[in-house]
Design an enzyme around this catalytic site. Structure first.
Site, mmCIF file in Angstrom:
data_model
loop_
_atom_site.group_PDB
_atom_site.id
_atom_site.type_symbol
_atom_site.label_atom_id
_atom_site.label_comp_id
_atom_site.label_asym_id
_atom_site.label_seq_id
_atom_site.Cartn_x
_atom_site.Cartn_y
_atom_site.Cartn_z
ATOM 1 N NE ARG A 118 -4.262 -1.503 0.220
ATOM 2 C CZ ARG A 118 -4.420 -2.650 -0.419
ATOM 3 N NH1 ARG A 118 -3.416 -3.103 -1.172
ATOM 4 N NH2 ARG A 118 -5.535 -3.344 -0.323
ATOM 5 C CD GLU A 143 -3.265 3.437 -4.989
ATOM 6 O OE1 GLU A 143 -4.322 2.767 -5.073
ATOM 7 O OE2 GLU A 143 -2.157 2.927 -4.760
ATOM 8 C CG HIS A 197 -3.403 -0.565 -6.399
ATOM 9 N ND1 HIS A 197 -3.741 0.051 -5.223
ATOM 10 C CD2 HIS A 197 -3.238 -1.884 -6.099
ATOM 11 C CE1 HIS A 197 -3.792 -0.853 -4.248
ATOM 12 N NE2 HIS A 197 -3.488 -2.035 -4.770
#
Length: 327
Positions: free
Chosen positions: A237, A266, A285
């Site tokens: 993360r 994000e 991601h």
């Protein structure tokens, strides 16, 4: 009458039909400002929530007095306040294991792309700047037979170690909350402190879950310990890394390069300094983002969901203590 549930993520028709066999489904392909009021209205009667990314905390749970289960599509569940869910008597589930191999593939690819400067050189060619033989300023570095340090030796970390050891002949160091004797035996991995790993590894791969303990786990101190030739990759993360310290480490030459699949914010701000650095390879991601794996994740989440709605123990229950409590 079937129990009302909410799916707030786009899913394949087969998954929707599977849930509809047991439930009355209110379906939002995604949540946004225009439909949040409608979502909150439906939430009042909903027995279950299936999706990914929604912050589920006391504030939301107060709006959902009938909720029985929250099924997260993904192995990470830092969007869920698990103690709050447990206090409210709500089951929480995730989708471990089905994405291990795919995420491991992504991380190996990210390491290789960063080491060999693949995106940078691809851009050079497509920009029309390949005009002669490649000169040393475009050389990358080898990945094979180097030392890989894995921070977080869970199932995904072990899958990365397998590929690195058998595929690239890499020496494996790892740091984890507890030792993993299986990876030590199978992949000749060596357990060490975080400080030693940072000092010794040529490639450093961060794969820890996000928690209070792992927030900014890698920061100024850790980057200064790394080799100037080190390549750092993050597939956990964004918040597990101090991004300002990472930017500084790259600007000051404290490490050679970085490969990032995750960011603190994000989608990442297009003006973020990391995006202007040629020695940083970035991904949006996508660790588990293949058709096969994402479908398997959603199907697993749906199975968790339906079992919980039917009063059974879901296969991947995060908070089993909730079964002993009364709502």
């Amino acid at each position: 009458m079937k129990p009302k549930v909410i799916i707030y993520k786009k899913v394949e028709p087969s998954v929707l039909e599977y849930v509809q066999e047991a439930c009355e489904v209110v379906y939002f392909e995604q949540l946004h400002a225009d439909n949040m009021q409608a979502f909150y209205e439906e939430l009042k009667e909903a027995k279950g929530l299936l999706g990914t990314g929604l912050k589920v905390n006391d504030e939301l749970l107060e709006k959902a007095p009938n909720l029985q289960i929250v099924s997260n599509v993904g192995v990470g569940y830092d969007n869920l306040d698990v103690p709050a869910l447990t206090r409210h008597g709500v089951m929480a589930t995730n989708t471990p294991n089905v994405l291990n191999e795919t995420v491991a593939d992504t991380m190996i690819g990210l390491m290789l792309a960063t080491a060999r400067r693949i995106p940078e050189l691809d851009h050079m060619i497509k920009s029309g700047n390949w005009t002669s033989h490649i000169t040393p300023e475009y050389y990358g570095v080898d990945m094979h037979h180097k030392t890989l340090g894995i921070i977080g030796m869970g199932r995904i970390g072990a899958a990365i170690a397998k590929r690195a050891h058998f595929g690239f002949g890499m020496n494996i160091l790892y740091h984890n909350r507890s030792r993993n004797e299986e990876v030590e035996k199978t992949y000749q991995a060596t357990y060490c402190s975080l400080e030693e790993l940072c000092q010794e590894a040529d490639f450093i791969c961060l794969m820890v879950p996000l928690s209070a303990e792992t927030t900014k786990l890698i920061g100024e101190k850790e980057f200064r310990l790394m080799k100037k030739s080190a390549i750092f990759v993050n597939g956990s993360r964004g918040a597990t890394v101090d991004e300002e310290a990472l930017v500084s480490a790259l600007q000051e030459g404290e490490i050679l390069a970085a490969g990032l699949d995750v960011f603190v914010q994000e989608p990442v701000d297009p003006k973020h300094p990391l995006l202007s650095m040629p020695n940083v390879v970035t991904l949006p991601h996508i660790g588990s983002a293949t058709w096969e794996t994402r479908q398997a994740m959603v199907q697993f989440a749906a199975e968790n969901f339906v079992q919980g709605i039917l009063g059974n123990r879901p296969p991947a229950l995060i908070n089993p203590e909730v079964l002993e409590s009364e709502k």
